[in-house]
Design a protein around this motif. Structure first.
Motif, PDB file in Angstrom:
ATOM      1  N   ASP A 312       0.836  -1.198   0.000  1.00 11.37           N
ATOM      2  CA  ASP A 312       0.000   0.000   0.000  1.00 11.37           C
ATOM      3  C   ASP A 312       0.873   1.252   0.000  1.00 11.37           C
ATOM      4  O   ASP A 312       0.596   2.211  -0.725  1.00 11.37           O
ATOM      5  CB  ASP A 312      -0.935   0.001   1.213  1.00 11.37           C
ATOM      6  N   ARG A 313       1.926   1.244   0.773  1.00  9.48           N
ATOM      7  CA  ARG A 313       2.825   2.409   0.811  1.00  9.48           C
ATOM      8  C   ARG A 313       3.535   2.579  -0.527  1.00  9.48           C
ATOM      9  O   ARG A 313       3.714   3.709  -1.004  1.00  9.48           O
ATOM     10  CB  ARG A 313       3.841   2.235   1.953  1.00  9.48           C
ATOM     11  N   ILE A 314       3.936   1.476  -1.130  1.00  5.71           N
ATOM     12  CA  ILE A 314       4.612   1.547  -2.428  1.00  5.71           C
ATOM     13  C   ILE A 314       3.726   2.198  -3.482  1.00  5.71           C
ATOM     14  O   ILE A 314       4.149   3.114  -4.203  1.00  5.71           O
ATOM     15  CB  ILE A 314       5.050   0.138  -2.884  1.00  5.71           C
ATOM     16  N   MET A 318       4.354   6.126  -3.267  1.00 10.05           N
ATOM     17  CA  MET A 318       5.537   6.216  -4.118  1.00 10.05           C
ATOM     18  C   MET A 318       5.207   6.185  -5.606  1.00 10.05           C
ATOM     19  O   MET A 318       5.408   7.167  -6.310  1.00 10.05           O
ATOM     20  CB  MET A 318       6.521   5.100  -3.729  1.00 10.05           C
ATOM     21  N   ILE A 319       4.677   5.066  -6.109  1.00  3.92           N
ATOM     22  CA  ILE A 319       4.412   4.973  -7.549  1.00  3.92           C
ATOM     23  C   ILE A 319       3.358   5.978  -7.986  1.00  3.92           C
ATOM     24  O   ILE A 319       3.500   6.653  -9.017  1.00  3.92           O
ATOM     25  CB  ILE A 319       3.994   3.538  -7.929  1.00  3.92           C
ATOM     26  N   TYR A 320       2.292   6.106  -7.207  1.00  5.17           N
ATOM     27  CA  TYR A 320       1.227   7.049  -7.550  1.00  5.17           C
ATOM     28  C   TYR A 320       1.119   8.178  -6.537  1.00  5.17           C
ATOM     29  O   TYR A 320       0.085   8.831  -6.422  1.00  5.17           O
ATOM     30  CB  TYR A 320      -0.106   6.300  -7.697  1.00  5.17           C
ATOM     31  N   GLY A 321       2.192   8.421  -5.815  1.00  2.00           N
ATOM     32  CA  GLY A 321       2.238   9.508  -4.850  1.00  2.00           C
ATOM     33  C   GLY A 321       3.442  10.394  -5.092  1.00  2.00           C
ATOM     34  O   GLY A 321       4.068  10.350  -6.155  1.00  2.00           O
ATOM     35  N   ASP A 322       3.797  11.174  -4.111  1.00  2.00           N
ATOM     36  CA  ASP A 322       4.876  12.150  -4.265  1.00  2.00           C
ATOM     37  C   ASP A 322       6.100  11.816  -3.419  1.00  2.00           C
ATOM     38  O   ASP A 322       6.978  12.661  -3.238  1.00  2.00           O
ATOM     39  CB  ASP A 322       4.370  13.553  -3.873  1.00  2.00           C
ATOM     40  N   ASN A 323       6.167  10.584  -2.883  1.00  2.00           N
ATOM     41  CA  ASN A 323       7.253  10.259  -1.967  1.00  2.00           C
ATOM     42  C   ASN A 323       8.149   9.133  -2.474  1.00  2.00           C
ATOM     43  O   ASN A 323       8.710   8.373  -1.677  1.00  2.00           O
ATOM     44  CB  ASN A 323       6.674   9.876  -0.593  1.00  2.00           C
ATOM     45  N   GLY A 330      18.470   3.568 -10.376  1.00  2.00           N
ATOM     46  CA  GLY A 330      17.106   3.779 -10.842  1.00  2.00           C
ATOM     47  C   GLY A 330      16.083   2.872 -10.215  1.00  2.00           C
ATOM     48  O   GLY A 330      14.919   2.847 -10.631  1.00  2.00           O
ATOM     49  N   ARG A 331      16.493   2.103  -9.201  1.00  2.00           N
ATOM     50  CA  ARG A 331      15.562   1.228  -8.500  1.00  2.00           C
ATOM     51  C   ARG A 331      14.785   2.015  -7.450  1.00  2.00           C
ATOM     52  O   ARG A 331      15.338   2.865  -6.763  1.00  2.00           O
ATOM     53  CB  ARG A 331      16.318   0.080  -7.819  1.00  2.00           C
ATOM     54  N   MET A 332      13.500   1.707  -7.313  1.00  2.00           N
ATOM     55  CA  MET A 332      12.690   2.321  -6.262  1.00  2.00           C
ATOM     56  C   MET A 332      13.046   1.668  -4.934  1.00  2.00           C
ATOM     57  O   MET A 332      13.149   0.443  -4.843  1.00  2.00           O
ATOM     58  CB  MET A 332      11.202   2.168  -6.584  1.00  2.00           C
ATOM     59  N   ARG A 333      13.201   2.464  -3.857  1.00  2.00           N
ATOM     60  CA  ARG A 333      13.714   1.941  -2.605  1.00  2.00           C
ATOM     61  C   ARG A 333      12.782   2.163  -1.404  1.00  2.00           C
ATOM     62  O   ARG A 333      13.102   2.911  -0.469  1.00  2.00           O
ATOM     63  CB  ARG A 333      15.085   2.559  -2.318  1.00  2.00           C
ATOM     64  N   PRO A 334      11.643   1.472  -1.367  1.00  2.00           N
ATOM     65  CA  PRO A 334      10.798   1.530  -0.166  1.00  2.00           C
ATOM     66  C   PRO A 334      11.405   0.783   1.015  1.00  2.00           C
ATOM     67  O   PRO A 334      10.855   0.799   2.115  1.00  2.00           O
ATOM     68  CB  PRO A 334       9.491   0.881  -0.620  1.00  2.00           C
ATOM     69  N   ASP A 335      12.542   0.105   0.791  1.00  2.00           N
ATOM     70  CA  ASP A 335      13.208  -0.613   1.881  1.00  2.00           C
ATOM     71  C   ASP A 335      14.045   0.311   2.754  1.00  2.00           C
ATOM     72  O   ASP A 335      14.756  -0.161   3.656  1.00  2.00           O
ATOM     73  CB  ASP A 335      14.089  -1.726   1.314  1.00  2.00           C
TER      74      ASP A 335
END
Length: 399
Positions: A312-314, A318-323, A330-335
């Protein structure tokens, strides 16, 4: 005939299944997403590997958070006998579909070997004829230890091993509740190559190529694959092992897919997710002990997440938000929460103190880990009221 429901374990593998508990667990995840409210996201989604863990969480989140119609491709059978009730993913697919259709959403379950050409053809046919003709988001979340290459017919098996030198560390037997030292032997070159073949990015690109050539991808289409890099604490057996080689292969194929999608202005992203409780995380050597320490520290800090919370946070933030947070590759890092230096320092200190006397006590996150582990097969589910069910009722369910 009323079936007997038991949470049977073999080592770190849970083999029993509670179908109605899984129904409640799916409902719990849906409720979590609904409680966060809606957000603007994709409307036509394909999830490759959507029956459990991150794949299921993605499907639930995009459907009940963004209002998306979804297709899931997964492999797992239903009940065969009163003593063999089938796989959790089979029930997850059914109960998700029922919930989604009740709210007017399309929820197609394709039960097939996702690595096969036949599965790709079946999905493309459904998109063209019954799904509006295009998809605008593709999630690749397969978790399999075996893959048959559709081009050659050769079957490959992955191996979770170290590379170069053996790795020695602590592990636990969940069934017997014992703490022991394990030695993880290094992989052969063939085992490394086979693991990359099964768990790398080749099939992700084959899917995206098939969808693109069939003209069923929308302009601006996005696709993600879930990865894990981990921290210094677990790199010897994860990121520097065979699993890490497979994850690096996904990075390589993301770049190729981005080139393929350029005419559509599409985007392929490797999402480096956090450590969560899955069937894989319980059998990866040493990883359960890492989770026992990490979950305790993150829970105390108010940061621990289940797959649905993390996904949900991702998507929402992130993907559809501003964070969104990206690394230099270029990897997304929610970790980032997991890898926070203070979190890692506290986790390291805690793990160094874990032993046979305290690993399954409140000193660690044993109760959290086991609760989430049992949830995977429909046991110990919050809000579940024991519901007798017959084999005939289960066998009549339609995927």
């Amino acid at each position: 005939m009323t079936v007997k429901i038991e949470a049977k374990m073999r080592g770190n593998v849970l083999v029993g299944v509670n179908p109605m508990g899984l129904k409640q667990e799916v409902a719990n995840q849906i409720q979590y997403v609904k409680a966060q409210g809606t957000y603007a996201g994709p409307k036509k989604v394909l999830v490759i590997g959507g029956s459990s863990s991150y794949g299921l969480a993605s499907r639930i989140n995009l459907a009940f958070g963004a209002g998306a119609d979804t297709i899931s491709v997964s492999h797992g059978g239903g009940p065969r006998t009163p003593k063999n009730l089938g796989k959790p993913g089979w029930y997850n697919n059914i109960f998700f579909r029922e919930a989604a259709e009740a709210e007017g959403l399309i929820a197609k379950n394709v039960m097939a070997d996702a690595f096969s050409n036949e599965a790709k053809a079946q999905v493309i046919d459904f998109i063209k004829n019954e799904f509006g003709g295009k998809v605008d988001f593709v999630v690749y979340s397969l978790a399999s230890g075996v893959r048959t290459d559709p081009a050659t017919g050769e079957t490959y098996h992955s191996a979770i091993k170290a590379i170069g030198e053996p790795v020695v560390g602590p592990n636990v037997n969940l069934q017997k509740e014992t703490f022991f030292e394990q030695v993880l032997e290094p992989a052969t070159d063939e085992e490394i190559a086979n693991t990359v073949k099964v768990m790398g990015g080749e099939d992700w690109r084959l899917w995206m190529t098939a969808l693109r050539e069939a003209d069923v991808l929308s302009e601006g289409v996005q696709t993600v694959v879930y990865s894990y890099l981990g921290a210094e604490l677990n790199e010897s057996y994860y990121n520097k092992g065979t699993l890490g080689r497979a994850k690096a292969d996904c990075d390589r194929f993301a770049a190729l897919i981005n080139e393929d999608l350029a005419p559509l202005k599409g985007q392929a992203t490797v999402v480096v997710a956090t450590a969560v409780t899955t069937k894989a995380s319980s059998v990866i050597p040493f990883f359960p002990v890492y989770c026992l320490g990490l979950y305790k520290v993150m829970s105390d800090a108010g940061l621990h997440e289940t797959p649905i919370m993390h996904i949900d946070r991702i998507f929402r933030d992130m993907i559809y938000g501003d964070n969104a947070v990206y690394d230099e590759a270029g990897r997304m890092r929610p970790d980032a929460w997991e890898l926070d230096p203070d979190i890692q320092a506290k986790t390291k200190a805690l793990i160094e103190q874990i032993n046979q006397d305290n690993f399954n006590t409140d000193f660690t996150a044993w109760n959290i880990f086991m609760h989430e582990f049992l949830n995977l097969n429909g046991f110990d589910v919050d809000g579940y009221v024991e519901t007798p069910v017959t084999f005939e009722e289960l066998a009549s369910l339609e995927a």
